[in-house]
Design an enzyme around this catalytic site. Structure first.
Site, PDB file in Angstrom:
ATOM      1  N   ASP A  95      87.821  30.417  90.492  1.00  0.00           N
ATOM      2  CA  ASP A  95      89.137  30.509  91.115  1.00  0.00           C
ATOM      3  C   ASP A  95      89.308  31.886  91.745  1.00  0.00           C
ATOM      4  O   ASP A  95      88.352  32.645  91.886  1.00  0.00           O
ATOM      5  CB  ASP A  95      90.232  30.220  90.085  1.00  0.00           C
ATOM      6  CG  ASP A  95      90.099  31.102  88.845  1.00  0.00           C
ATOM      7  OD1 ASP A  95      89.464  32.166  88.937  1.00  0.00           O
ATOM      8  OD2 ASP A  95      90.631  30.735  87.778  1.00  0.00           O
ATOM      9  N   HIS A 426      81.436  24.338  90.280  1.00  0.00           N
ATOM     10  CA  HIS A 426      82.894  24.374  90.448  1.00  0.00           C
ATOM     11  C   HIS A 426      83.288  25.802  90.823  1.00  0.00           C
ATOM     12  O   HIS A 426      83.610  26.640  89.974  1.00  0.00           O
ATOM     13  CB  HIS A 426      83.569  23.943  89.145  1.00  0.00           C
ATOM     14  CG  HIS A 426      85.060  23.839  89.233  1.00  0.00           C
ATOM     15  ND1 HIS A 426      85.711  22.651  89.479  1.00  0.00           N
ATOM     16  CD2 HIS A 426      86.036  24.773  89.101  1.00  0.00           C
ATOM     17  CE1 HIS A 426      87.021  22.857  89.488  1.00  0.00           C
ATOM     18  NE2 HIS A 426      87.243  24.144  89.257  1.00  0.00           N
ATOM     19  N   ASP A 477      75.547  17.032  87.561  1.00  0.00           N
ATOM     20  CA  ASP A 477      75.815  18.066  88.566  1.00  0.00           C
ATOM     21  C   ASP A 477      77.064  17.677  89.347  1.00  0.00           C
ATOM     22  O   ASP A 477      77.002  17.233  90.489  1.00  0.00           O
ATOM     23  CB  ASP A 477      74.596  18.196  89.477  1.00  0.00           C
ATOM     24  CG  ASP A 477      74.628  19.467  90.312  1.00  0.00           C
ATOM     25  OD1 ASP A 477      75.557  20.274  90.118  1.00  0.00           O
ATOM     26  OD2 ASP A 477      73.727  19.644  91.146  1.00  0.00           O
ATOM     27  N   GLU A 486      81.400  25.035  85.955  1.00  0.00           N
ATOM     28  CA  GLU A 486      82.001  26.284  86.424  1.00  0.00           C
ATOM     29  C   GLU A 486      81.300  27.499  85.811  1.00  0.00           C
ATOM     30  O   GLU A 486      81.126  27.582  84.598  1.00  0.00           O
ATOM     31  CB  GLU A 486      83.488  26.336  86.078  1.00  0.00           C
ATOM     32  CG  GLU A 486      84.180  27.554  86.668  1.00  0.00           C
ATOM     33  CD  GLU A 486      85.690  27.498  86.519  1.00  0.00           C
ATOM     34  OE1 GLU A 486      86.392  28.112  87.342  1.00  0.00           O
ATOM     35  OE2 GLU A 486      86.175  26.837  85.578  1.00  0.00           O
TER      36      GLU A 486
END
EC number: 3.2.1.4
Length: 515
Positions: A95, A426, A477, A486
């Site tokens: 993020d 991610h 995956d 992530e």
């Protein structure tokens, strides 16, 4: 949006008594013939594990030397909402939020790795590792530079996680959060003190002026933590910003000891030794746990503090050696102690997601404690068995090799290492077109098609270690499965030290458990 939900951070799990099958014992006792024959390029893995941090940088990037070339400047006005300069630091994961608690832990572990195993790093990689530490500590120094407050977070995680956009494009609120006497945060302040103190040892020889500045900052942060006791997530406003992502589930007491322990290690001052001795029991030094990470520091405290007893310098710290031994025994399957879970493939496992954070942090403690024991020819008595440094080294090596490809999936969990590794992690910046190849802005919701795409990420985040497989050793995956796909800075940070050790000791040899 549910599909863009933020990583759900890990709650502490308690030690459980488990029966480990014979095949697991055999797997931990010796590497397979194929693995032994093939081996791993630990030097390549080390270089990539450090390179990862350049992809996580926030702020203005260096005009020269930025090797993650697909990244651009981002969040250059951070802190403006509060009238302060908070540019820099690292995004914690996939993020675009800067969480101070895990960032400080990341810095502590990067620095500890250099302190313990930096001599095994090739000179160029040691320099890159120091750069990675400095990128964090330059930011942490900014967070403590205003009297009466420490800034602990930049970014509104709820709004940020509602968008899938590059850090270079983000337009969500860059809310600034701080702790103060009115709303204490001994946890974040204590971890910040630990990070700055540990980092001061990294720069002591090459940049003594910077090292002195870091140590002074560590003292200031620790004084703040000790004077204004409390957990930051107990405050409603701070809790709304930090939770459920990085709540302090385990209390602030361990960070007070952790900060004092690092100040003692870095300064050798008796004040901090007295603090550790006088407050250890009150602050939970004897808490039994087989966990070590951004929230729970007890195992790390005991390993770190035990060094002075093991070296014969401070015999009054014997209890920390005993607590550290207890932690080690929970990692030995043959021990009669209640112990940690291993997957059928041999990976350390704790429920909650992002499991590789446990693998790397515990492996680091194994190698560090083995180093301390080796220097004094000591072993660990686990009741029915006795284990020496070689056993701890071999167990840590097995965990590192699992990450690098010796696992049931036959894949590396480090992006860019080996022939087969995660392609759809991610991570916003990695999964969207680079600002260099696609300079036009990609707005909040315009990134959703890239999130949903089954195509590999266009910008490989080299060196990133993903959260990894579950208790069944299975990894899909899948970009949407953030618990597994992530990467985080606090997965990689301890791994840098582990890989540095393995560069200097490519074959630690066989460990033997004596019954």
């Amino acid at each position: 949006m549910a599909l863009l939900s933020a990583p759900v951070r890990r709650r502490r799990s308690r030690v459980r008594v488990l029966l480990v099958c014979c095949c697991l014992l055999l797997a931990l006792a010796a590497p397979s013939a194929a693995a032994a024959a093939a081996g791993h390029d630990y030097g390549d893995a080390l270089a990539k594990s450090i390179l990862f941090f350049e992809g996580q940088r926030s702020g203005r990037l260096p005009a020269a030397g930025q090797r993650a070339a697909w990244r651009g400047d981002s969040a250059v006005s951070d802190g403006g909402a509060a009238g302060v300069d908070l540019e820099g630091g690292y995004y914690d994961a996939g993020d675009n939020v800067k969480f101070g608690f895990p960032m400080a832990f990341t810095a502590t572990m990067l620095a500890w790795g250099v302190v313990e195993f930096g001599d095994a790093m090739p000179p160029a990689e040691r320099a890159h590792a120091a750069d990675a530490v400095r990128w964090a500590t330059d930011y942490l120094l900014k967070t403590i530079s205003h009297p009466g407050v420490i800034f602990i977070q930049v970014g509104d995680p709820t709004k940020d996680h509602g968008c899938w956009e590059r850090p270079e494009d983000m337009d969500t609120a860059r809310t600034v959060y701080n702790i103060s006497a009115a709303r204490p945060g001994s946890d974040v302040a204590g971890e910040t003190a630990a990070a700055l103190a540990a980092a001061s040892m990294v720069f002591r020889d090459d940049d003594p002026a910077y090292a002195a500045r870091l140590l002074a900052g560590a003292r200031s942060a620790f004084e703040f933590a000790d004077e204004h006791k409390g957990a930051y997530s107990d405050d409603p406003e701070l809790r709304a910003g930090g939770c459920p992502f990085y709540c302090d589930f385990d209390g602030y007491q361990d960070e007070l000891l952790w900060g004092a322990a690092w100040l003692r290690r870095a300064s050798k001052e008796g004040t901090y030794l007295d603090y550790i001795q006088n407050n250890g029991k009150t602050l939970g030094a004897e808490d039994s746990t087989n966990e070590f990470g951004w929230d729970n520091k007890h195992a790390g405290i005991n390993v770190l503090v035990s060094k002075e007893f093991i070296d014969g310098e401070v015999l009054s710290l014997q209890s920390y050696k005993e607590f550290a031994d207890g932690f080690i025994c929970t990692l030995i399957p043959e021990s009669s102690s209640p112990h940690i879970t291993y997957t059928p493939g041999g990976m350390i496992y704790k429920p909650g997601g992002s499991n590789m954070q446990h693998v790397t942090s515990i492996s680091f403690l194994l190698l560090t404690y083995a180093k301390y024991l080796s220097n004094s020819s000591r072993t660990v008595n686990c009741g029915n068995v006795s284990v020496g440094p070689a056993t701890l080294q071999q167990l840590a090596r097995k965990q590192a090799d699992y990450i690098l490809g010796d696992n049931p999936m036959k894949m590396s969990y480090m992006v860019g290492y080996g022939d087969r590794y995660p392609q759809r992690i991610h991570h916003r910046g990695s999964s969207l077109p680079s600002i260099k190849s696609h300079p036009q802005r990609i707005a909040c919701n315009d990134g959703t098609p890239y999130y949903n795409s089954s195509s590999p990420n266009p910008n490989p985040l080299i060196g990133a270690v993903v959260g990894g497989p579950g208790e069944d050793d299975v990894y899909e995956d899948d970009r949407a499965d953030f618990r597994k796909s992530e990467p985080t800075t606090y997965i990689n940070a301890p791994l840098v030290g582990v890989l540095a050790y393995l560069v200097g000791n490519p074959d630690p040899g066989q460990g033997h458990v004596r019954h």
